[in-house]
Design an enzyme around this catalytic site. Structure first.
Site, mmCIF file in Angstrom:
data_model
loop_
_atom_site.group_PDB
_atom_site.id
_atom_site.type_symbol
_atom_site.label_atom_id
_atom_site.label_comp_id
_atom_site.label_asym_id
_atom_site.label_seq_id
_atom_site.Cartn_x
_atom_site.Cartn_y
_atom_site.Cartn_z
ATOM 1 N N LYS A 108 66.645 61.518 -51.516
ATOM 2 C CA LYS A 108 66.184 60.126 -51.500
ATOM 3 C C LYS A 108 67.132 59.203 -52.268
ATOM 4 O O LYS A 108 68.103 59.670 -52.852
ATOM 5 C CB LYS A 108 64.746 60.048 -52.035
HETATM 6 C C1 LIG Z 1 60.498 62.520 -48.344
HETATM 7 C C2 LIG Z 1 59.339 61.981 -47.620
HETATM 8 C C3 LIG Z 1 58.027 62.320 -47.976
HETATM 9 C C4 LIG Z 1 57.679 63.408 -48.943
HETATM 10 O O1 LIG Z 1 58.230 63.299 -50.192
HETATM 11 P P1 LIG Z 1 58.515 64.632 -51.057
HETATM 12 O O2 LIG Z 1 58.834 64.074 -52.409
HETATM 13 O O3 LIG Z 1 59.685 65.306 -50.414
HETATM 14 O O4 LIG Z 1 57.293 65.453 -51.040
HETATM 15 C C5 LIG Z 1 56.982 61.707 -47.321
HETATM 16 N N1 LIG Z 1 57.200 60.820 -46.346
HETATM 17 C C6 LIG Z 1 58.445 60.479 -45.960
HETATM 18 C C7 LIG Z 1 58.603 59.458 -44.886
HETATM 19 C C8 LIG Z 1 59.552 61.057 -46.559
HETATM 20 O O5 LIG Z 1 60.782 60.747 -46.145
#
Ligand SMILES: *Cc1c(COP(=O)(O)O)cnc(C)c1O
Length: 384
Positions: free
Chosen positions: A199
């Site tokens: 992210k």
């Molecule tokens: C990354 C992501 C998540 C989940 O987040 P995590 O921290 O990996 O559990 C949920 N929704 C979207 C759209 C994502 O890109």
């Protein structure tokens, strides 16, 4: 020679990889020095405060172990129970939808509109009316700011209010994006952020639940720490979870908050780079904001390909990039087409399906340098 893991890591250009600012280790060291090596401590509180300040609204944040955990607790806090229906954007990562099923509820998937690639307000209202006519008012709506692009927040909000259904905003990809000057992560009744390794900032793994009330935050922390009642012994009158962020991870988060604005600028520069490469090519379209109301962090830069015009398919381009050790990836495969979700209700047409067939995510990290950009550019220049 050439096969050592270091060499491979050096030359691979990733879609989106962790990018440390420099101060992360100081916060982590402080946690060790003071023995706050636990899922609570000064870094957790500090990271929450940094995020609250950044979102620039009266919000309350609970730092959690993942974005998925935030979505799961968000649904619980909105009162979703087994047998309920929850509306969810189909064009997303599976973590938006999985927590609905964790609770024994039923996801109802909605297609995208073509401007932001996010939940289509028309299909949303059709779905709500149809579900109500079948005897069930959906318990929550999960729209997503996919790839950092804000969804049509005004339209989705007015439909949600019209039918009195709360919004659980999936802002996992959109930290730093805004719509009409209001930060993504502040539109929902509850919102989820993610700090996974790929992210825009990372805690190596982590997430946060955003709410507009101190009580909801406190309830989220209570549920995330095993729902322990106020008693000297361990007493429980609710089911709890172990979802709190560790003080070590939160230390990484505090360091990352110091460079978040820089990361946003660099991701947007990557997007400008792709716009410049493809500006004279009418077979490749760079996905961008529909108008100046929208500001995307451009977490990932995406293109759609007209393969008839280009004479190459999306998959051929991906393989050409892969040959040069450059990672790219098809857009998210919509949930209503996933084997595990295909039997759930779906409303809409073929927008997300077409995006999946024609779209590609390109390397977008804030840590890509000019050499990396040149290598990417060279591959595309072969096609034109
Ligand atoms: C990354 C992501 C998540 C989940 O987040 P995590 O921290 O990996 O559990 C949920 N929704 C979207 C759209 C994502 O890109």
């Amino acid at each position: 020679m050439g096969t050592k893991i270091e060499d491979i890591l050096k030359t691979k250009i990733w879609l989106s990889s962790p990018h440390m600012g420099g101060n992360e280790q100081n916060y982590v060291k402080e946690a060790f020095d003071t023995n706050w090596v636990a899922p609570l401590g000064p870094n957790v509180t500090g990271f929450e405060q940094d995020l609250e300040k950044f979102l620039n609204e009266d919000v309350h944040i609970a730092a959690l172990s993942s974005g998925t955990a935030a979505l799961h607790l968000g649904l619980i806090l909105l009162g979703v129970k087994a047998g309920d229906e929850v509306i969810c954007q189909s064009f997303t990562f599976s973590a938006s939808a999985n927590p609905i099923v964790y609770l024994g509820a039923t996801p109802v998937f909605i297609d995208s509109e073509i401007e932001t690639w996010n939940m289509c307000p028309v299909a949303l209202e059709d779905a709500i009316k149809d579900r109500i006519s079948k005897g069930k008012t959906p318990k929550a709506i999960i729209p997503v700011h996919l790839y950092g692009m804000p969804y049509k927040a005004d339209e989705i909000r007015s439909i949600a209010n019209k039918y009195n259904i709360p919004i659980l905003e999936d802002s996992a990809e959109a930290l730093g994006s805004h719509y009409k000057g209001k930060m993504c992560g502040t539109f929902g009744d509850i919102a989820a952020l993610s700090f996974n390794g790929n992210k825009i900032i990372t805690t190596s793994g982590g997430g946060a639940l955003v709410s507009h009330s101190k009580e909801i935050k406190e309830k989220a922390v209570f549920l995330a720490t095993q729902a322990r009642d106020n008693a000297p012994h361990y007493q429980h009158s609710e089911i709890g979870y172990n979802y709190r962020l560790s003080n070590i991870s939160a230390g990484i988060g505090r360091g990352q908050m110091e460079v978040l604005q820089k990361h946003i600028n660099l991701r947007r520069e990557m997007h400008d780079f792709y716009k410049s490469i493809f500006k004279d090519n009418d077979a490749i379209t760079v996905f961008q904001e529909p108008n100046s109301d929208y500001f995307s962090n451009h977490w990932l830069s995406c293109i759609t390909i007209n393969s008839d015009k280009l004479g190459k398919s999306r998959e051929e381009i991906r393989l050409e990039l892969e040959k040069e050790n450059i990672e790219s990836r098809p857009l998210w495969k919509p949930m209503h087409l996933q084997p595990i979700f295909k039997d759930y209700p779906y409303y809409g047409g073929k927008i997300s399906e077409t995006l999946f067939e024609t779209g590609l995510c390109l390397p977008s990290g804030s840590n890509l340098n000019n050499d990396d950009k040149n290598r990417i550019k060279e591959v595309f220049q072969r096609f034109f």
